[in-house]
Design a protein around this motif. Structure first.
Motif, PDB file in Angstrom:
ATOM      1  N   UNK A 127       0.706  -1.283   0.024  1.00 32.53           N
ATOM      2  CA  UNK A 127       0.033   0.069   0.016  1.00 32.53           C
ATOM      3  C   UNK A 127       0.841   1.176  -0.069  1.00 32.53           C
ATOM      4  N   UNK A 128       0.423   2.359  -0.358  1.00 29.04           N
ATOM      5  CA  UNK A 128       1.115   3.628  -0.203  1.00 29.04           C
ATOM      6  C   UNK A 128       1.618   3.849   0.906  1.00 29.04           C
ATOM      7  N   UNK A 129       0.745   3.669   2.218  1.00 32.25           N
ATOM      8  CA  UNK A 129       1.224   3.889   3.389  1.00 32.25           C
ATOM      9  C   UNK A 129       2.542   3.103   3.776  1.00 32.25           C
ATOM     10  N   UNK A 130       2.440   1.787   3.255  1.00 33.09           N
ATOM     11  CA  UNK A 130       3.475   0.757   3.692  1.00 33.09           C
ATOM     12  C   UNK A 130       4.698   1.425   3.073  1.00 33.09           C
ATOM     13  N   UNK A 131       4.745   1.677   1.606  1.00 36.82           N
ATOM     14  CA  UNK A 131       5.665   2.075   1.000  1.00 36.82           C
ATOM     15  C   UNK A 131       6.302   3.551   1.728  1.00 36.82           C
ATOM     16  N   UNK A 151      10.820   6.148   4.672  1.00 37.86           N
ATOM     17  CA  UNK A 151      11.276   6.983   5.641  1.00 37.86           C
ATOM     18  C   UNK A 151      12.105   6.329   6.526  1.00 37.86           C
ATOM     19  N   UNK A 152      11.831   5.196   7.042  1.00 33.78           N
ATOM     20  CA  UNK A 152      12.763   4.554   7.916  1.00 33.78           C
ATOM     21  C   UNK A 152      13.926   4.151   7.364  1.00 33.78           C
ATOM     22  N   UNK A 153      14.147   3.418   6.104  1.00 33.55           N
ATOM     23  CA  UNK A 153      15.164   2.966   5.679  1.00 33.55           C
ATOM     24  C   UNK A 153      16.040   3.681   4.817  1.00 33.55           C
ATOM     25  N   UNK A 154      15.476   4.629   3.911  1.00 33.15           N
ATOM     26  CA  UNK A 154      16.117   5.645   3.230  1.00 33.15           C
ATOM     27  C   UNK A 154      16.321   6.913   3.936  1.00 33.15           C
ATOM     28  N   UNK A 155      15.473   7.594   4.640  1.00 34.16           N
ATOM     29  CA  UNK A 155      15.636   8.645   5.229  1.00 34.16           C
ATOM     30  C   UNK A 155      16.367   8.322   6.862  1.00 34.16           C
ATOM     31  N   UNK A 156      16.115   7.309   7.383  1.00 29.19           N
ATOM     32  CA  UNK A 156      16.698   6.971   8.628  1.00 29.19           C
ATOM     33  C   UNK A 156      15.713   7.846   9.829  1.00 29.19           C
ATOM     34  N   UNK A 157      14.468   7.950   9.521  1.00 28.34           N
ATOM     35  CA  UNK A 157      13.483   8.408  10.556  1.00 28.34           C
ATOM     36  C   UNK A 157      13.200   7.325  11.416  1.00 28.34           C
ATOM     37  N   UNK A 158      13.007   7.788  12.943  1.00 28.10           N
ATOM     38  CA  UNK A 158      12.621   6.834  13.877  1.00 28.10           C
ATOM     39  C   UNK A 158      11.203   6.830  13.746  1.00 28.10           C
ATOM     40  N   UNK A 159      10.383   5.777  14.542  1.00 27.56           N
ATOM     41  CA  UNK A 159       8.976   5.724  14.472  1.00 27.56           C
ATOM     42  C   UNK A 159       8.202   6.842  15.005  1.00 27.56           C
TER      43      UNK A 159
END
Length: 195
Positions: A139-143, A148-156
């Motif tokens: 889904x768009x939300x999952x992508x 954001x987590x793996x490419x941008x390194x943002x936390x939860x």
């Protein structure tokens, strides 16, 4: 001396502090500070948006709109999150709006540009194709959560703020995305084999 150099001298602690100083300067109407933020974030935003918007002109429009909002709203930033989280949140919301309003038709064949090292380029293109096909099953939300987590390194917490949802929703989206990719990527890589 540039605003970025002044920020580095005044605030030697780290990048987040530089961003805070630049945003404070933007809030006071400093156009050089806005240019410094734009230069710092443009490449990251291009990578972020390229997963959602195929048209370069639309991506640039979203980035420009994002920094127009930064210019207008800098004084309202209260520091409840990192500046990067705030900027990515703006870009995410503008991207979703642009896709709803205008759609996204590709301008050109994305694989038709480079032919320098054919073997490595072909293997890399094939892996990217598998990954893109796998990501297309989400889904768009999952992508967005994955990116954001793996490419941008943002936390939860930062992802939750960007996506305007709860931390538990982010965790759920990431869990379901990873689970789905774990099942579909082998099938995409070896279409002749049954899973």
């Amino acid at each position: 001396m540039s605003v970025l150099h002044v920020a580095r001298r005044l605030l030697p602690w780290g990048k987040g502090d530089e961003d805070d100083a630049l945003l404070q300067a933007v809030a006071q109407g400093d156009k050089q500070a806005l240019q410094a933020l734009y230069r710092a974030y443009h490449p990251r935003l291009v990578r972020f948006l390229s997963r959602h918007i195929r048209r370069d002109d639309l991506a640039e429009e979203v980035i420009n709109d994002c920094f127009w909002v930064v210019w207008q709203q800098a004084a309202q930033f209260r520091g409840g999150s990192r500046v990067s989280t705030w900027i990515f949140g703006i870009a995410y919301r503008l991207t979703m709006k642009a896709l709803r309003d205008r759609g996204d038709e590709p301008l050109a064949d994305p694989e038709g540009d480079d032919h320098h090292d054919a073997c490595d380029a072909d293997a890399q293109r094939e892996q990217q194709d598998w990954l893109n096909k796998g990501l297309a099953t989400l889904t768009e939300e999952q992508r967005v959560a994955l990116q954001l987590a793996y490419e941008q390194g943002l936390d939860m917490e930062e992802i939750a703020e960007v996506m305007a949802c709860s931390v538990s929703a982010v965790k759920s989206r990431l869990f379901h995305a990873r689970t789905k990719l774990r099942h579909v990527l082998p099938q995409i890589a070896n279409p002749g084999k049954a899973a």
